[in-house]
Scaffold this active site. Structure first.
Site, PDB file in Angstrom:
ATOM      1  N   THR A 185      -5.674  -8.966   5.296  1.00  0.00           N
ATOM      2  CA  THR A 185      -4.611  -7.777   4.738  1.00  0.00           C
ATOM      3  C   THR A 185      -3.905  -7.565   6.152  1.00  0.00           C
ATOM      4  O   THR A 185      -4.246  -7.720   7.186  1.00  0.00           O
ATOM      5  CB  THR A 185      -5.552  -6.681   4.145  1.00  0.00           C
ATOM      6  OG1 THR A 185      -6.181  -6.358   5.452  1.00  0.00           O
ATOM      7  CG2 THR A 185      -6.451  -7.168   2.997  1.00  0.00           C
ATOM      8  N   GLU A 203      -6.072  -8.682  -1.931  1.00  0.00           N
ATOM      9  CA  GLU A 203      -7.262  -8.648  -2.512  1.00  0.00           C
ATOM     10  C   GLU A 203      -7.389  -9.110  -3.865  1.00  0.00           C
ATOM     11  O   GLU A 203      -8.367  -9.505  -4.672  1.00  0.00           O
ATOM     12  CB  GLU A 203      -7.837  -7.291  -2.444  1.00  0.00           C
ATOM     13  CG  GLU A 203      -8.313  -7.051  -1.100  1.00  0.00           C
ATOM     14  CD  GLU A 203      -7.096  -6.059  -0.392  1.00  0.00           C
ATOM     15  OE1 GLU A 203      -5.902  -6.547  -0.619  1.00  0.00           O
ATOM     16  OE2 GLU A 203      -7.431  -5.323   0.848  1.00  0.00           O
ATOM     17  N   LYS A 206       2.179  15.750  -0.600  1.00  0.00           N
ATOM     18  CA  LYS A 206       1.553  16.754  -1.307  1.00  0.00           C
ATOM     19  C   LYS A 206       2.099  18.104  -1.057  1.00  0.00           C
ATOM     20  O   LYS A 206       2.115  18.663   0.084  1.00  0.00           O
ATOM     21  CB  LYS A 206       0.015  17.060  -0.781  1.00  0.00           C
ATOM     22  CG  LYS A 206      -0.770  15.558  -1.266  1.00  0.00           C
ATOM     23  CD  LYS A 206      -2.087  15.532  -0.512  1.00  0.00           C
ATOM     24  CE  LYS A 206      -2.839  14.194  -1.041  1.00  0.00           C
ATOM     25  NZ  LYS A 206      -3.487  13.488  -0.225  1.00  0.00           N
ATOM     26  N   TRP A 251       1.389  16.439  -6.430  1.00  0.00           N
ATOM     27  CA  TRP A 251       1.874  15.147  -5.813  1.00  0.00           C
ATOM     28  C   TRP A 251       3.343  15.058  -6.066  1.00  0.00           C
ATOM     29  O   TRP A 251       3.562  14.943  -7.317  1.00  0.00           O
ATOM     30  CB  TRP A 251       1.022  13.918  -6.267  1.00  0.00           C
ATOM     31  CG  TRP A 251      -0.524  14.220  -5.594  1.00  0.00           C
ATOM     32  CD1 TRP A 251      -0.979  15.191  -4.887  1.00  0.00           C
ATOM     33  CD2 TRP A 251      -1.571  13.395  -6.050  1.00  0.00           C
ATOM     34  NE1 TRP A 251      -2.051  15.134  -4.380  1.00  0.00           N
ATOM     35  CE2 TRP A 251      -2.764  13.844  -5.088  1.00  0.00           C
ATOM     36  CE3 TRP A 251      -1.655  12.014  -6.784  1.00  0.00           C
ATOM     37  CZ2 TRP A 251      -4.006  13.110  -5.188  1.00  0.00           C
ATOM     38  CZ3 TRP A 251      -2.775  11.442  -6.573  1.00  0.00           C
ATOM     39  CH2 TRP A 251      -3.901  11.966  -5.758  1.00  0.00           C
TER      40      TRP A 251
END
Ligand code: AMP
Length: 533
Positions: A177, A320, A428, A433
């Protein structure tokens, strides 16, 4: 037992391609402009020679074989050849920083590394720190001091190699990754997971591949297996077109010369292609379908493709997830939709193909409704989703097999998933959000804007407020207030960036994503003018 339990093996896949799609071409455009042609039959034969060469060098089952290489036909042979002798092909991203390269090669304990000539400087900088590597082998140049050559190894073999005895759960691929926090983590792919993923990817609602498709995977072979395209293409015998350089002019020419119908790339690549097309008046040739993923594709990009009659698969996935997780597809009621509605649907990240299960959960791991409003942490599971990172002591999933993606999403009542942010990129503000992705996507539609990034900066009342960094298109001057005016009817009022800053460029990760972490670091002490005033 009433049906045959033949295992799902990559060796069967390449044998199938070699037998059934013998003459279907594999084309490589090399850095010096030369074009070479092979076909699935030759790739199958060469993969056996490659496997024999690895065996002759003392490689065996489970050994990691690294590649530091761009997209080309020899690289393709190494994928199938390594799998065929029971090895694990570790595609290394040459754009990583040196310390990351050293970390992953040592973590993987690669025994051989196949290298493109252009990456020799990387090897020369790092070879003293890579004790596990026994040989560096040049893919595209003759042997020289410190390097063997692919061609010499291949010339010594006749292609009579018998594939290793394999189990479908044997490991065969390894990608790390990009490691935005901490060290990169290794994801090991298995024969079975890659075969099922390949069969899935050709579906009409995923990449829509067939024998007559001509595919240009611009996404590098070191980025999540080139999104699985070199395996998917083998299932149907699609023609593959590779380029070792990712230059827009080269890619556009190649698209025309080879009659490319399908292509896959991250949004930043498409932006560069558009700029080249605008400058030269070039069109899309025979391009029929593109896969855009890796980061959110702006609505304006999707609209541009669709207006030109190019079908868009806006895909979400991760290293993944092999990497296909979802694709934005045409639903059953497509023909009843207005053009704008169609663009809206495709702009979302879409639905999972059979095999991937998705859900969103809150901070207490309670499953949230699919109401298109509630957002939560996106989790997934399925036969090509990670169970455990390479060399980790515990699973990366919970006890029910759910893998937490680190993305935040909503799922609409029709099952369409929409990524709203990376969990750590969410802005935030006042306990609510703000989706940095939606802000950026809206901003990229503004006149003169090439690229945009939204991050939260400190605000004494709201905790965080968004600022927007904008890179103008070449030769264009962009006025910050015009960007804000443009955004006014496209986003909620309280999402409006407090400031728009014009910058020359944005930092990118090794896979072409905007490097938010660095931007956040660079602007962590940024004083909003409204506060300092
Ligand atoms: P990587 O493993 O480097 O491919 O990164 C995977 C991450 O890229 C995902 O977890 C998402 O955060 C992001 N990503 C991939 N595709 C998309 C997409 N279509 N829209 C938004 N984010 C995406």
């Amino acid at each position: 037992m009433t049906m045959q339990g033949r295992p799902l093996l990559i060796t069967d896949l390449i044998d199938h391609a070699a037998r059934e799609h013998f003459g279907r071409e594999i084309v490589t455009r090399w850095t010096d402009g030369r074009v070479s042609r092979s076909n699935w039959g030759e790739v199958g034969h060469d993969a056996r020679r490659f496997a024999a060469a690895l065996t002759r060098l003392g490689m065996g089952k489970g050994d990691r074989i690294g590649t530091l290489a761009m997209n080309h036909g020899h690289h393709l042979v190494s994928w199938y050849g390594t799998a065929g002798m029971g090895g694990i092909l570790h595609t290394i991203n040459p754009r990583l920083f040196d310390d990351q390269l050293v970390y992953i090669i040592n973590h993987a304990e690669d025994r051989l590394i196949f290298v493109d000539e252009t990456f020799i400087p990387i090897v020369e900088r790092l070879r003293d720190q890579l004790p596990s590597v026994e040989h560096f082998i040049l893919f595209d140049a003759p042997a020289r001091d410190g390097y063997l050559s692919y061609q010499d190894l291949m010339d010594a073999e006749d292609g009579s190699f018998i594939w290793a005895e394999l189990d479908e759960r044997d490991p065969m691929g390894l990608c790390y990754t990009s490691g935005t926090t901490g060290n990169p983590k290794g994801v090991i792919y298995e024969h079975r997971s890659n075969v099922i993923h390949a069969i899935t990817e050709i579906q009409p609602d995923v990449f829509d591949l067939a024998n007559r498709s001509v595919v240009l995977p611009i996404v590098p072979m070191f980025h999540a297996n080139s999104w699985g395209v070199p395996y998917a293409a083998a299932t149907v015998g699609a023609k593959l077109v590779f380029s070792t350089v990712n230059d827009a002019a080269v890619l556009c020419d190649l698209m025309h010369q080879e009659g490319v119908t399908h292509s896959a790339a991250v949004p930043t690549v498409w932006l560069a292609m558009f700029a080249h097309m605008d400058a030269t008046g070039m069109d899309y040739g025979k391009l029929k379908r593109v896969l855009i993923g890796g980061s959110a594709a702006p609505r304006s990009m999707i609209e541009r493709f669709m207006r030109a009659g190019v079908d868009v698969g806006h895909a979400w996935g991760m290293t993944e997830t092999s990497p296909v997780g979802t694709t934005g597809k045409r639903p059953w009621n497509w023909d009843e939709m207005s053009f704008d509605e169609q663009v809206d649907v495709v702009s979302r990240q879409g639905c999972p193909p059979f095999g991937v299960m998705l859900r969103i959960v809150d901070d207490e791991d309670q499953v949230l409704p699919r109401d298109g409003v509630t957002s939560g942490r996106l989790q997934c599971r399925g036969p090509w989703i990670i169970q455990r990172y390479f060399r980790a002591d515990e699973d990366a999933t919970d006890e029910d097999g759910w893998f937490d993606t680190g993305d935040v999403a909503v799922i609409h009542p029709d099952g369409v998933m929409q990524i709203t942010d990376r969990a750590k990129d969410v802005i935030k503000s006042g306990g609510e959000w703000i989706s940095s992705i939606e802000l950026e996507n809206a901003a990229v539609g503004a006149p003169g804007v090439q690229e945009a990034a939204a991050v939260g900066v400190f605000h004494p009342k709201w905790d965080e407020r968004p600022i927007l960094l904008v890179v103008p298109k070449a030769g264009v001057t962009v006025d910050p207030t015009q960007v804000q005016d443009y955004l006014r009817d496209k986003i909620a009022k309280w999402w409006m960036p407090d400031e728009v800053l014009i910058v020359d460029s944005l930092p990118h990760t090794a896979t072409g994503k905007i490097l938010k972490r660095q931007i956040r670091d660079d602007y962590k002490d940024y004083q909003l003018k409204s506060i300092s005033a």
